[in-house]
Design a protein around this motif. Structure first.
Motif, PDB file in Angstrom:
ATOM      1  N   LEU A  19      -4.759   0.399 -12.589  1.00 44.60           N
ATOM      2  CA  LEU A  19      -4.820   0.003 -11.187  1.00 44.60           C
ATOM      3  C   LEU A  19      -6.038   0.629 -10.508  1.00 44.60           C
ATOM      4  O   LEU A  19      -6.501   1.701 -10.907  1.00 44.60           O
ATOM      5  N   ASP A  20      -6.499  -0.039  -9.491  1.00 46.30           N
ATOM      6  CA  ASP A  20      -7.561   0.517  -8.647  1.00 46.30           C
ATOM      7  C   ASP A  20      -6.927   1.513  -7.685  1.00 46.30           C
ATOM      8  O   ASP A  20      -6.085   1.139  -6.863  1.00 46.30           O
ATOM      9  N   ILE A  21      -7.298   2.784  -7.796  1.00 42.88           N
ATOM     10  CA  ILE A  21      -6.704   3.818  -6.948  1.00 42.88           C
ATOM     11  C   ILE A  21      -7.796   4.618  -6.258  1.00 42.88           C
ATOM     12  O   ILE A  21      -8.947   4.655  -6.705  1.00 42.88           O
ATOM     13  N   GLN A  22      -7.432   5.258  -5.158  1.00 45.30           N
ATOM     14  CA  GLN A  22      -8.321   6.150  -4.423  1.00 45.30           C
ATOM     15  C   GLN A  22      -7.725   7.555  -4.459  1.00 45.30           C
ATOM     16  O   GLN A  22      -6.535   7.725  -4.209  1.00 45.30           O
ATOM     17  N   ASP A  67       0.834  -1.192   0.000  1.00 45.64           N
ATOM     18  CA  ASP A  67       0.000   0.000   0.000  1.00 45.64           C
ATOM     19  C   ASP A  67       0.875   1.250   0.000  1.00 45.64           C
ATOM     20  O   ASP A  67       1.770   1.388   0.836  1.00 45.64           O
ATOM     21  N   ARG A  71      -3.946   6.909  -3.267  1.00 50.14           N
ATOM     22  CA  ARG A  71      -3.581   5.660  -2.589  1.00 50.14           C
ATOM     23  C   ARG A  71      -3.737   4.499  -3.569  1.00 50.14           C
ATOM     24  O   ARG A  71      -4.730   4.413  -4.290  1.00 50.14           O
ATOM     25  N   PHE A  72      -2.738   3.626  -3.603  1.00 46.13           N
ATOM     26  CA  PHE A  72      -2.808   2.460  -4.485  1.00 46.13           C
ATOM     27  C   PHE A  72      -1.943   1.338  -3.934  1.00 46.13           C
ATOM     28  O   PHE A  72      -1.093   1.560  -3.068  1.00 46.13           O
ATOM     29  N   ASN A  73      -2.161   0.149  -4.443  1.00 47.02           N
ATOM     30  CA  ASN A  73      -1.407  -1.024  -4.007  1.00 47.02           C
ATOM     31  C   ASN A  73      -0.725  -1.645  -5.215  1.00 47.02           C
ATOM     32  O   ASN A  73      -1.358  -1.843  -6.259  1.00 47.02           O
TER      33      ASN A  73
END
Length: 225
Positions: free
Chosen positions: A132-135, A61, A92-94
């Motif tokens: 990517l899945d990001i916030q 993370d 934020r991303f992983n």
């Protein structure tokens, strides 16, 4: 002898390369993030950074703060351009052991930046072009926007319920907490005050050099967030 020497050099180079790969040098990060031309990273994982165009991050993370910085014209036909800043955004991303690329639309005019501020179009792609899945969340700050301390701001932000907040980073800044006032020598206090006074003098000087239109834009930029 020459053949032996060549072999020694050859294997020495290979051995040196292998050592570099396995010595845990911090320059060899697990995640590399490349940024668009006018996007700058201001903080990484709860820590202030120099204004970077590329990030080397650990596996897992991650949380970064980014901002658009660049010269923009006010109208399409304008040849003159002013240096503008966007709002700041927490992302934020992983990711694990990847080279990533951030993608944003091209911004050439102030109107485009204003639209992007309201709805930031930011994507992060892996080497295969997968998204990517990001916030994403805006890092808000009232009043004066220059010389921000993102460590302090992120510490507060990470205690909120924002999807871009990271719980494990809320106490990161404990390592960099300033010593109690009783431990700060008068000399250090004086140096800190001198730096503050110098910054204020520089801001006042350049403000006085600007024309009225530039002063108005400066005031607007300070109070817009």
């Amino acid at each position: 002898m020459k053949k032996i020497a060549k072999k020694m050099i050859k294997y020495g180079i290979i051995g040196g390369a292998v050592c570099l790969l396995y010595t845990g040098n911090p320059a060899w990060a697990d995640v590399t993030l490349q940024l668009p031309q006018n996007i700058t990273i201001l903080a990484e994982n709860g820590k202030n950074t120099k204004m970077n165009k590329r990030a080397s991050l650990p596996d897992g993370d991650n949380q970064i703060v980014v901002q658009f910085q660049g010269e923009l014209s006010r109208k399409h036909e304008d040849k003159d351009a002013d240096f503008e800043y966007s709002d700041t955004f927490v992302i934020r991303f992983n990711a694990l052991n990847q080279t990533l690329k951030m993608v944003t639309p091209r911004i050439n005019r102030l109107l485009e930046l204003e639209k992007w501020n309201k709805k930031p179009d930011i994507r992060i792609l892996d080497s295969a072009g997968r998204e990517l899945d990001i916030q994403i969340a805006r890092l808000k700050k009232d009043g004066f926007q220059i010389f921000r301390n993102y460590e302090t701001e992120l510490e507060a932000f990470n205690k909120t319920d924002s999807p871009a907040a990271v719980d494990t980073l809320s106490s990161v800044s404990e390592d960099s907490v300033s010593p109690p006032a009783a431990q700060v020598s008068p000399k250090n206090q004086s140096q800190s005050q001198d730096k503050t006074d110098m910054a204020e003098d520089m801001l006042d000087y350049w403000y006085q050099q600007a024309d009225e239109e530039a002063k108005a834009r400066f005031k607007q930029r300070i109070n817009k967030q």
